[in-house]
Design a protein around this motif. Sequence first.
Motif, PDB file in Angstrom:
ATOM      1  N   LEU A  51      -0.554  -0.076   0.189  1.00 39.72           N
ATOM      2  CA  LEU A  51      -0.669  -0.380  -1.234  1.00 39.72           C
ATOM      3  C   LEU A  51       0.546  -1.172  -1.702  1.00 39.72           C
ATOM      4  N   ALA A  52       1.735  -0.745  -1.302  1.00 33.56           N
ATOM      5  CA  ALA A  52       2.958  -1.475  -1.679  1.00 33.56           C
ATOM      6  C   ALA A  52       2.911  -2.912  -1.147  1.00 33.56           C
ATOM      7  N   ALA A  53       2.409  -3.106   0.057  1.00 33.30           N
ATOM      8  CA  ALA A  53       2.312  -4.455   0.636  1.00 33.30           C
ATOM      9  C   ALA A  53       1.334  -5.320  -0.161  1.00 33.30           C
ATOM     10  N   ARG A  54       0.211  -4.732  -0.598  1.00 32.60           N
ATOM     11  CA  ARG A  54      -0.748  -5.495  -1.420  1.00 32.60           C
ATOM     12  C   ARG A  54      -0.124  -5.868  -2.762  1.00 32.60           C
ATOM     13  N   ILE A  55       0.593  -4.930  -3.362  1.00 33.44           N
ATOM     14  CA  ILE A  55       1.265  -5.201  -4.641  1.00 33.44           C
ATOM     15  C   ILE A  55       2.296  -6.314  -4.463  1.00 33.44           C
ATOM     16  N   LYS A  56       3.084  -6.212  -3.410  1.00 31.51           N
ATOM     17  CA  LYS A  56       4.123  -7.217  -3.141  1.00 31.51           C
ATOM     18  C   LYS A  56       3.504  -8.590  -2.887  1.00 31.51           C
ATOM     19  N   SER A  57       2.404  -8.624  -2.161  1.00 32.95           N
ATOM     20  CA  SER A  57       1.712  -9.880  -1.864  1.00 32.95           C
ATOM     21  C   SER A  57       1.185 -10.539  -3.139  1.00 32.95           C
ATOM     22  N   ARG A  58       0.619  -9.737  -4.017  1.00 28.98           N
ATOM     23  CA  ARG A  58       0.091 -10.276  -5.277  1.00 28.98           C
ATOM     24  C   ARG A  58       1.225 -10.780  -6.170  1.00 28.98           C
ATOM     25  N   LEU A  59       2.353 -10.081  -6.154  1.00 31.52           N
ATOM     26  CA  LEU A  59       3.530 -10.558  -6.896  1.00 31.52           C
ATOM     27  C   LEU A  59       3.965 -11.920  -6.375  1.00 31.52           C
ATOM     28  N   ALA A  60       4.031 -12.050  -5.060  1.00 28.71           N
ATOM     29  CA  ALA A  60       4.457 -13.321  -4.455  1.00 28.71           C
ATOM     30  C   ALA A  60       3.471 -14.434  -4.767  1.00 28.71           C
ATOM     31  N   GLU A  61       2.187 -14.097  -4.774  1.00 28.04           N
ATOM     32  CA  GLU A  61       1.155 -15.108  -5.019  1.00 28.04           C
ATOM     33  C   GLU A  61       1.149 -15.601  -6.465  1.00 28.04           C
TER      34      GLU A  61
END
Length: 184
Positions: A51-61
């Motif tokens: 979940l943290a990785a998905r959140i981080k990915s969306r932040l980066a995107e």
Amino acid sequence: MTAELIEFDTPRLRLRQWRESDLAPFFELACDPAVMEFLLPLTTRADSDALAARIKSRLAEHGWGFWAVEHKASGEFAGFTGLSVPMASLPFSPCVEIGWRFARKWWGQGFATEAARGALQVGFERLGLDEIVAFTAVGNLRSAAVMERLGMQEDVAGAFEHPAVPEGHALRPHRLYRIGKPPR
């Protein structure tokens, strides 16, 4: 494509990109039954990290999303707050939601409201959004109280069954709140 990352401070908090050091306290938060009372469980460290990785990915995107919340005085990870386009197709989609999740240690001190006010400001002033929504399980009175402190209005007619929650589950019925861009 990677967007320019937005980070910001409130009087007591820093809303920032996630760090590797946030993963352990995020999992601790996810293991607390009081924190997760109105959320579907993240039962393993792998689930929490994913979940943290998905959140981080969306932040980066996008440059914005669910920011990690750091308590400025202590430097500790307190939880997350931010804006997101929901992954599930909801009856009121398309939309941008505001959400938060804090470790119990940080409850009752106004941090969720403070962080969310900052996120609303980013949403309206920097992202140019016209409306932001929030939703929660019907019984989650603490989150509903934060929504109301933020000036959000419950859309009683917008109550819905959350499609990401299994049918028949007690957390499936949700309340919907809305707030529009403040007049200039």
